[in-house]
Design a protein around this motif. Structure first.
Motif, short mmCIF file in Angstrom:
data_model
loop_
_atom_site.label_atom_id
_atom_site.label_comp_id
_atom_site.label_asym_id
_atom_site.label_seq_id
_atom_site.Cartn_x
_atom_site.Cartn_y
_atom_site.Cartn_z
N UNK A 8 -1.96 -16.25 -27.03
CA UNK A 8 -2.65 -14.97 -26.98
C UNK A 8 -2.69 -14.49 -25.54
N UNK A 9 -2.19 -13.32 -25.35
CA UNK A 9 -2.18 -12.65 -24.06
C UNK A 9 -2.44 -11.17 -24.33
N UNK A 10 -3.18 -10.52 -23.48
CA UNK A 10 -3.40 -9.09 -23.65
C UNK A 10 -2.08 -8.35 -23.44
N UNK A 11 -1.71 -7.56 -24.43
CA UNK A 11 -0.48 -6.78 -24.34
C UNK A 11 -0.68 -5.57 -23.45
N UNK A 12 0.39 -5.14 -22.82
CA UNK A 12 0.45 -3.86 -22.15
C UNK A 12 0.73 -2.84 -23.25
N UNK A 13 -0.16 -1.90 -23.47
CA UNK A 13 -0.07 -0.98 -24.60
C UNK A 13 1.25 -0.19 -24.60
N UNK A 14 1.70 0.27 -23.44
CA UNK A 14 2.93 1.05 -23.37
C UNK A 14 4.15 0.19 -23.70
N UNK A 15 4.18 -1.05 -23.18
CA UNK A 15 5.29 -1.96 -23.46
C UNK A 15 5.30 -2.31 -24.94
N UNK A 16 4.14 -2.62 -25.48
CA UNK A 16 4.05 -2.98 -26.90
C UNK A 16 4.52 -1.82 -27.78
N UNK A 17 4.11 -0.60 -27.45
CA UNK A 17 4.53 0.57 -28.23
C UNK A 17 6.04 0.75 -28.16
N UNK A 18 6.61 0.56 -26.97
CA UNK A 18 8.06 0.71 -26.81
C UNK A 18 8.80 -0.35 -27.63
N UNK A 19 8.37 -1.61 -27.54
CA UNK A 19 9.06 -2.67 -28.28
C UNK A 19 8.86 -2.52 -29.79
N UNK A 42 8.11 -7.49 -18.64
CA UNK A 42 8.89 -8.65 -18.25
C UNK A 42 8.69 -9.90 -19.10
N UNK A 43 7.86 -9.81 -20.13
CA UNK A 43 7.57 -11.00 -20.91
C UNK A 43 7.06 -10.61 -22.30
N UNK A 44 7.42 -11.41 -23.29
CA UNK A 44 6.94 -11.15 -24.64
C UNK A 44 6.94 -12.42 -25.46
N UNK A 45 6.20 -12.39 -26.55
CA UNK A 45 6.21 -13.47 -27.53
C UNK A 45 6.42 -12.85 -28.90
N UNK A 46 7.40 -13.35 -29.62
CA UNK A 46 7.74 -12.87 -30.94
C UNK A 46 7.54 -13.98 -31.96
N UNK A 47 7.45 -13.60 -33.22
CA UNK A 47 7.22 -14.54 -34.32
C UNK A 47 8.34 -14.40 -35.34
N UNK A 78 13.90 -8.18 -21.88
CA UNK A 78 14.71 -7.28 -21.03
C UNK A 78 14.36 -5.82 -21.30
N UNK A 79 14.17 -5.47 -22.56
CA UNK A 79 13.81 -4.09 -22.90
C UNK A 79 12.47 -3.71 -22.30
N UNK A 80 11.60 -4.67 -22.10
CA UNK A 80 10.27 -4.37 -21.56
C UNK A 80 10.32 -3.89 -20.11
N UNK A 81 11.44 -4.12 -19.42
CA UNK A 81 11.58 -3.66 -18.03
C UNK A 81 12.69 -2.63 -17.87
N UNK A 82 13.36 -2.27 -18.96
CA UNK A 82 14.45 -1.29 -18.89
C UNK A 82 13.91 0.09 -18.54
#
Length: 151
Positions: A8-19, A42-47, A78-82
């Protein structure tokens, strides 16, 4: 490559919306059942939930499913920093399978090592989650190219 990380990490709302938009545009990734646990710049966790069609004859996640999940996990990092409007495309990746991928789901932790003008390098750890415990089952290094929007 870490043996564990924060589930569990607080998401960056803009990055989360983009992904989330990226995920909505990818039928293959959707068909695998991938979802986003959290995302920051620069970082994410997927399931990836376990299902019979993603597993091999002994009940482990199939190596092809793990490899595809590696590609997606690193790609989303990578998309999170594009740059806005840019896409990313995998150039290559090297996956090491450390142990059978077991559990009710896999967690893919993608992290950008370096984001350049034309290439981005990510590292990916894949964990099997079984009975609430995480076990590192694969790790990878990935290179992606940054693609500018086409007219």
């Amino acid at each position: 490559m870490a043996e564990s990380f924060a589930l569990t990490t607080d998401s960056d709302a803009a990055v989360l919306a983009h992904l989330t938009e990226v995920l909505a545009s990818q039928s293959f990734t959707q068909s695998m059942g991938v979802s986003i646990l959290w995302a920051t710049r620069g970082e994410c966790a997927l399931v990836l939930p376990s299902r019979p069609d993603l597993c091999q004859q002994d009940g482990f996640f199939h190596g092809g499913a793990v490899s595809a999940f590696v590609d997606v996990s690193g790609g989303y990092a990578a998309w999170s920093v594009a740059e806005p409007g840019h896409n990313v495309l995998t150039v290559e990746y090297k996956t090491n399978f450390l142990k059978p991928a077991l559990g009710s789901r896999l967690i893919g932790h993608g992290k950008v090592k370096r984001a350049g003008r034309s290439l981005t390098v990510t590292e990916v750890d894949i964990y099997g989650e079984r009975n609430g415990a995480l076990s590192l089952c694969a790790c990878a290094l990935q290179t992606l190219m940054n693609l500018a929007p086409t007219a």
